[in-house]
Enzyme design. Structure first.
Site, PDB file in Angstrom:
ATOM      1  CE1 TYR A   1      13.125 -23.217  27.048  1.00 19.22           C
ATOM      2  CE2 TYR A   1      13.400 -23.909  24.768  1.00 19.22           C
ATOM      3  CZ  TYR A   1      12.897 -23.018  25.691  1.00 19.22           C
ATOM      4  OH  TYR A   1      12.163 -21.928  25.267  1.00 19.22           O
TER       5      TYR A   1
ATOM      6  CE  LYS B   1       8.473 -22.231  27.560  1.00 15.36           C
ATOM      7  NZ  LYS B   1       8.201 -21.066  28.449  1.00 15.36           N
TER       8      LYS B   1
ATOM      9  CB  THR C   1       9.623 -22.680  22.614  1.00 10.79           C
ATOM     10  OG1 THR C   1      10.475 -23.027  21.542  1.00 10.79           O
ATOM     11  CG2 THR C   1       9.479 -23.896  23.528  1.00 10.79           C
ATOM     12  CG  ASP C   2       9.763 -23.027  17.114  1.00  7.74           C
ATOM     13  OD1 ASP C   2      10.558 -23.093  18.078  1.00  7.74           O
ATOM     14  OD2 ASP C   2      10.108 -22.633  15.978  1.00  7.74           O
ATOM     15  CD  GLU C   3      14.028 -24.856  21.010  1.00  7.19           C
ATOM     16  OE1 GLU C   3      14.543 -25.784  21.647  1.00  7.19           O
ATOM     17  OE2 GLU C   3      14.551 -23.729  20.899  1.00  7.19           O
TER      18      GLU C   3
END
Ligand code: NAD
Length: 351
Positions: free
Chosen positions: A158, A162, A133-135
């Site tokens: 989260y 990741k 993810t870009d998060e």
């Protein structure tokens, strides 16, 4: 025939990916633990298809993964399996560490051991592709975009889990030579999206005549990527990506959350007008913001475009129109995945 082991293929993105891959003539071994987010209904159309084998199990079960690899000898492994919802990670981070970190480690160890047994030509061609993810990059101000060299600064349990999984994947390349690829994508939307996420949640609540919860001032910005574009990007990276590299995947569609909600209301008002003829924007209710809510994510996907020639094909307007129509036509799927444990209620408030 090409065979891929796909993990998390009963989830939103994995499910879309599996349906498309089987349609393209790939044989898929689909390993999924069927958490609340996994739905075999998404795969109904593959029932009886010899090119799709569903296996109920955990990515962290090294023995199971090893036996699947030994038996089916896949040409690639694609890791979609994860705990994926930020709000749930606020309520219970442990499951995120278990699957996204410990589970990914188990998967990597089994894949590394399998890869080492392959004959040279098959080992050279083998890939493990990890979907992230870009998060992991944290949050942005009004300007700037994440590139592949943006330092990791995950803000939620989260995204921290990741980020850890991305680091393990990278380490398995550098330490053991495992031929890995990592993709970091923005917010996906489209068919088969579990109705706890913004777009399907708003569609479901709008149709039910309920209030439409918008976190904080609704001005958080996300880049929206239509899931079919994402699946195509993953196939492109798998086929042509440089081993050990990461690729950002974005939809070129930055929107404020409130703009997304208003777009859905306008589409539903046109397609299914409310009985009283009034707009569903009247159902919008601003609620307390998510704790630690990242303000803006934006993706620079020029590496993927310049190196591998991929660009998203759908504008947000096209994708959201298609998505709203899909949910209107597939209410049975939505009702089927809403079991007793999740009924569109608010979670992740740290209250
Ligand atoms: P999802 O929650 O819809 O699906 C996840 C799937 O993984 C489910 O089918 C679940 O049963 C399965 N799963 C969970 N734990 C497992 C385990 N231990 N072993 C085997 N299977 C397990 O998620 P999604 O939205 O399809 O996301 C897929 C991947 O893409 C995730 O890795 C996520 O972090 C990443 N991602 C998603 C988005 C998005 O917008 N949805 C954006 C960026 C990255």
């Amino acid at each position: 025939m090409t065979t891929w082991l796909v993990t998390g293929g009963a989830g939103f993105i994995g499910g879309n990916f599996v349906l498309e891959a089987v349609a393209k003539g790939i044989r898929i071994i689909n390993l999924d633990a069927l958490t609340y987010a996994g739905n075999l209904k998404t795969l109904d159309s593959l029932e009886g298809n010899p090119d799709h084998l569903f296996v109920h199990g955990d990515i962290g079960d090294r023995g199971l993964v090893a036996s699947l690899l030994a038996e089916h000898r896949p040409d690639a492994v694609l890791n979609f399996a994860a705990e994926s919802h930020v709000d749930r990670s606020i309520d219970g981070p442990g499951a995120f560490i278990q699957t996204n970190v410990v589970g990914t480690l188990g998967l990597l160890e089994a894949v590394r051991d399998y890869w080492k047994t392959l004959p040279a030509d098959k080992a050279d061609a083998f890939r493990l592709l990890h979907v992230s993810t870009d998060e992991v990059y944290g949050t942005l101000g009004e300007t700037g975009r994440f590139t592949e060299t943006t330092p990791y600064a995950p803000n939620s349990p989260y995204s921290a889990s990741k980020a850890a999984s991305d680091h393990l994947v990278r380490a398995f390349h550098h330490t053991y030579g495992l031929p890995v690829l990592t993709t970091n994508c923005s917010n996906n939307y489209g068919p088969y999206h579990f109705p706890e996420k913004l777009i399907p949640l708003i569609i479901a609540k709008a149709l039910a005549g309920e209030s439409l919860p918008v976190y904080g001032d609704g001005k958080q910005v996300r880049d929206w990527l239509f899931v079919a574009d994402h699946c195509e990007a993953i196939r492109t990276v798998l086929a042509k990506g440089r081993v050990g590299q990461t690729y950002n995947v974005g939809g070129n569609s930055e929107k404020q959350n409130i703009e997304v909600v208003q777009a859905i209301c306008a589409l539903l008002d046109a397609r299914r007008p409310r009985a009283d003829g009034r707009s569903r924007t009247e159902q919008i209710t601003y609620v307390t913001d998510r704790p630690g809510h990242d303000r803006r994510y934006a993706i620079d996907a020029s590496k993927l475009k310049d190196e591998l020639g991929w660009e998203p094909k759908h504008s947000f307007e096209q994708g959201i129109g298609f998505t709203v129509d899909w949910y209107l036509d597939n209410q049975q799927w939505v009702n089927g995945v809403l079991d007793g444990s999740y009924r569109l209620q608010r979670i992740g408030t740290d209250a």
